[in-house]
Design an enzyme around this catalytic site. Structure first.
Site, PDB file in Angstrom:
ATOM      1  N   LYS A  51      84.492 -57.077  31.954  1.00 16.97           N
ATOM      2  CA  LYS A  51      85.759 -57.683  32.164  1.00 16.97           C
ATOM      3  C   LYS A  51      86.178 -59.481  33.336  1.00 16.97           C
ATOM      4  O   LYS A  51      86.775 -60.392  32.712  1.00 16.97           O
ATOM      5  CB  LYS A  51      86.999 -56.804  33.004  1.00 16.97           C
ATOM      6  CG  LYS A  51      86.508 -55.202  32.559  1.00 16.97           C
ATOM      7  CD  LYS A  51      87.132 -53.947  33.562  1.00 16.97           C
ATOM      8  CE  LYS A  51      87.569 -52.750  32.779  1.00 16.97           C
ATOM      9  NZ  LYS A  51      87.847 -52.680  33.687  1.00 16.97           N
ATOM     10  N   ALA A  67      85.981 -54.793  38.114  1.00 15.24           N
ATOM     11  CA  ALA A  67      85.956 -53.882  38.766  1.00 15.24           C
ATOM     12  C   ALA A  67      85.509 -52.554  37.365  1.00 15.24           C
ATOM     13  O   ALA A  67      87.050 -52.388  36.617  1.00 15.24           O
ATOM     14  CB  ALA A  67      86.605 -53.670  40.096  1.00 15.24           C
ATOM     15  N   ASP A  68      84.813 -51.766  37.585  1.00 11.56           N
ATOM     16  CA  ASP A  68      85.220 -50.392  37.183  1.00 11.56           C
ATOM     17  C   ASP A  68      85.184 -49.210  37.360  1.00 11.56           C
ATOM     18  O   ASP A  68      84.213 -49.228  38.342  1.00 11.56           O
ATOM     19  CB  ASP A  68      85.067 -50.216  35.448  1.00 11.56           C
ATOM     20  CG  ASP A  68      85.274 -49.093  34.313  1.00 11.56           C
ATOM     21  OD1 ASP A  68      86.036 -49.640  33.302  1.00 11.56           O
ATOM     22  OD2 ASP A  68      84.224 -48.418  34.603  1.00 11.56           O
ATOM     23  N   THR A  69      85.905 -47.641  37.215  1.00 12.17           N
ATOM     24  CA  THR A  69      85.255 -46.782  38.008  1.00 12.17           C
ATOM     25  C   THR A  69      84.872 -45.931  37.334  1.00 12.17           C
ATOM     26  O   THR A  69      86.058 -45.656  36.260  1.00 12.17           O
ATOM     27  CB  THR A  69      86.725 -46.107  39.530  1.00 12.17           C
ATOM     28  OG1 THR A  69      86.677 -47.779  39.469  1.00 12.17           O
ATOM     29  CG2 THR A  69      86.295 -45.253  39.858  1.00 12.17           C
ATOM     30  N   GLY A 104      82.303 -50.389  39.979  1.00 11.69           N
ATOM     31  CA  GLY A 104      81.342 -51.296  39.086  1.00 11.69           C
ATOM     32  C   GLY A 104      82.405 -52.561  40.327  1.00 11.69           C
ATOM     33  O   GLY A 104      83.470 -52.907  39.828  1.00 11.69           O
TER      34      GLY A 104
END
Length: 191
Positions: A51, A67-69, A104
């Site tokens: 991203k 960001a990624d969750t 992340g």
């Protein structure tokens, strides 16, 4: 100081950055989210990086935050549910147990074709109280689970089912802002 760009459509990440005092703009990444990793912490780092890099490609001298969750439980990675039934399955798996939430974060800058990056992942353990089938369906009926990893929002109505957390609460919401701030302090070349 560089401009800051959040490469995320998440309203929760926008709220967290704003609460932390960051001044930023939002540019949603159009990166194709292709996962090559298998471990939850590596998956979120990979997706956050994709991203941030996609947005940074068209930016010069800006700090891009991607960001990624995801939620991990019983050896499975739980993203956002695609149906009410999938949400029920996820919440049934989480109720009465402890699971992990990984976010992340990728920090990416580009200046005169020189790229600088820092990628990290934060993990928080969350324990749910037991939930009845009726409680799970009632929660799903609120619509809240449908756009959240693991089918719940700790900052919303699911809070009544959270027995305890071990780690950063904001990480579960979607962005570990304290860790983000500390990483920026340690990596001055990014900011």
């Amino acid at each position: 100081m560089k401009d800051i760009i959040l490469a995320s459509a998440s309203p929760r990440r926008r709220e967290l950055l704003t609460q932390a005092g960051f001044i930023f703009t939002v540019k949603v990444s159009d990166a194709e989210e292709i996962i090559t990793e298998k471990e939850p912490d590596k998956i979120v780092r990979e997706l956050a990086f994709l991203k941030a890099k996609a947005v940074a490609a068209s930016e010069e001298d800006a700090l891009v935050i991607g960001a990624d969750t995801i939620v991990a439980a019983e050896g499975k990675v739980l993203g956002k549910p695609h149906s009410r039934e999938e949400a029920f399955s996820m919440l049934s798996m989480l109720q009465g147990k402890t699971h992990q939430v990984y976010t992340g974060v990728a920090l990416f800058t580009k200046k005169a074709e020189k790229e600088t990056q820092k990628v990290f992942a934060e993990k928080t353990e969350v324990t749910f109280y037991p939930m009845t089938e009726k409680e799970i369906w009632d929660y799903i009926d609120t619509g809240e689970p449908m756009d959240k990893a693991g089918a719940y929002g700790i900052q919303g109505r699911a809070a009544v089912y959270v027995e305890k957390i071990c780690g950063d609460y904001n990480n579960v919401v979607g962005l570990p802002v304290a860790r983000l701030y500390q990483e920026l302090k340690r990596n001055q070349d990014l900011y």
